[in-house]
Design a protein around this motif. Structure first.
Motif, PDB file in Angstrom:
ATOM      1  N   GLY A  50      19.417  14.930  32.024  1.00 36.54           N
ATOM      2  CA  GLY A  50      18.781  14.372  33.209  1.00 36.54           C
ATOM      3  C   GLY A  50      19.351  14.865  34.521  1.00 36.54           C
ATOM      4  O   GLY A  50      18.817  14.548  35.582  1.00 36.54           O
TER       5      GLY A  50
ATOM      6  N   THR B 201      16.167  17.462  32.543  1.00 37.47           N
ATOM      7  CA  THR B 201      17.344  18.274  32.837  1.00 37.47           C
ATOM      8  C   THR B 201      16.872  19.628  33.364  1.00 37.47           C
ATOM      9  O   THR B 201      16.061  20.300  32.724  1.00 37.47           O
TER      10      THR B 201
ATOM     11  N   LYS C 103      13.050  12.429  34.912  1.00 36.75           N
ATOM     12  CA  LYS C 103      14.464  12.431  34.503  1.00 36.75           C
ATOM     13  C   LYS C 103      14.768  13.617  33.574  1.00 36.75           C
ATOM     14  O   LYS C 103      15.547  13.506  32.615  1.00 36.75           O
TER      15      LYS C 103
END
Length: 363
Positions: free
Chosen positions: A29, A186, A184
């Motif tokens: 995230g 990455t 959220k």
């Protein structure tokens, strides 16, 4: 294990060493920015994460597994390129669906994903158009939609906004940040633009000559730069650097500042820690917004204004301190005209000092 771990990664092409021992770890995230000037190695590092290049030494972990010998298509990543990399003969719908088709995703599921990501990116009215009928911002949204359709563990953005004009870059930057907050996800994001780095990243890796100069939050890197390069690279306008000598006066430790018609000793809040360096040269770093107009009765340094640059909410004042050009960011109403004098003071609680030999931060 976090979302991405890069452990002592090096990359050489013959005798040319591009990456020299890179260590980075981010959690699921987080939004990581790789930033630095051209030729610093950030794109090579991105290619190694993507599997387009193999590291000479070291390990790349995505999630729980080492992916050094895993093909790009099996790394559970999605890339958004600077050049968009859209298929010109396919419409938007087919461009977004292409990766899903190659992976054998059922048609009904494809349609659901396309509807979801196109609505999220506000391109649902463009699904039947081809890339040549789209603006640069719309094409970049399509490229992002194709990546989002994969729902990978890791998104890789390789200078995705560099082909856009300034206004559109700002708009797309905001959209990418909002997208990250919603999903959220990455993200690893390569840029040479330090404003993008400061506004987008949870963590920033500042690179130069194949080495990470500093890794930390935007606030840490801006307020406590590890060395002269980071201090000068991050921030717009750049940090001011003034050569000084450490001195002791009346039991206080500080530096002497001199303008074209004034001189003043200013104490450093943590100056006692540098008592063993009294008489030695240091480089004082102060950001333009940390140079303020002295109020009536406050101690200040009388500085002659050489040039002004109005920017709207602020005015940049160019003057000289210790023979070096210094830029102060002041309120337009406080600015004086070239040739006039202003009394300026430094926020000594925020200045940083560097060793002129090692270029490392002292305090």
């Amino acid at each position: 294990m976090g979302a991405l771990a890069i452990k002592n990664v090096t990359k050489s092409f013959g005798d040319t060493h591009i990456l020299k021992g890179i260590d980075i770890h981010i959690e699921a995230g987080e939004f990581l920015i790789l930033v630095g000037p051209s030729g610093c190695g950030k794109s090579t590092l991105m290619n190694i994460i993507a599997g387009l290049e193999a590291p000479t030494t070291g390990e790349v972990h995505i999630g729980e597994r080492i992916v050094n010998n895993v093909a790009p298509k099996d790394r559970d990543i999605a890339m958004v390129f600077q050049s968009y990399a859209l298929y010109p003969t396919m419409n938007v719908r087919k461009n977004i669906a292409f990766g899903m088709e190659t992976r054998g995703v059922p048609k009904k599921e494809q349609d659901e994903i396309i509807a979801r990501v196109s609505k999220m990116l506000q391109i649902d009215h463009l699904l039947d158009r081809k890339p040549g009928q789209l603006s640069g911002g719309q094409r970049q949204r399509v490229a992002m939609g194709r990546a989002l359709a994969r729902d990978p563990k890791l998104f890789l953005f390789d200078e995705p906004l560099s082909n856009l004009d300034a206004k559109l870059r700002v708009e797309m930057r905001t959209e990418i940040k909002q997208l990250h907050h919603r999903l959220k996800t990455t993200i690893v994001y390569v840029t040479h633009d330090q404003i993008e780095a400061m506004t987008l990243g949870d963590k920033i890796a500042v690179m130069k000559d194949g080495i990470i100069q500093q890794f930390g939050s935007p606030e840490e890197i801006y307020e406590r730069p590890s060395n002269l390069f980071v201090a000068g690279f991050i921030g717009s306008p750049s940090m001011n650097f003034v050569e000084c000598h450490l001195a002791e006066q009346g039991g206080e430790y500080g530096v002497s500042l001199q303008s074209e018609g004034d001189a003043r000793f200013v104490a450093l809040p943590n100056g006692a820690r540098l008592a063993d360096r009294i008489g030695q040269k240091v480089i004082l770093g102060v950001r333009p917004e940390q140079i303020e107009v002295a109020e009536e009765g406050e101690p200040g340094l009388a500085c002659k204004v050489h040039l002004t640059e109005p920017t709207g909410p602020d005015t940049m004042i160019f003057t000289q301190v210790n023979g070096k050009e210094v830029v102060a960011r002041v309120h337009p109403r406080a600015a004086r005209h070239p040739g006039e004098t202003m009394r300026l003071k430094l926020d000594m609680g925020k200045v940083v000092l560097f060793d002129p030999q090692t270029e490392l931060r002292l305090v």
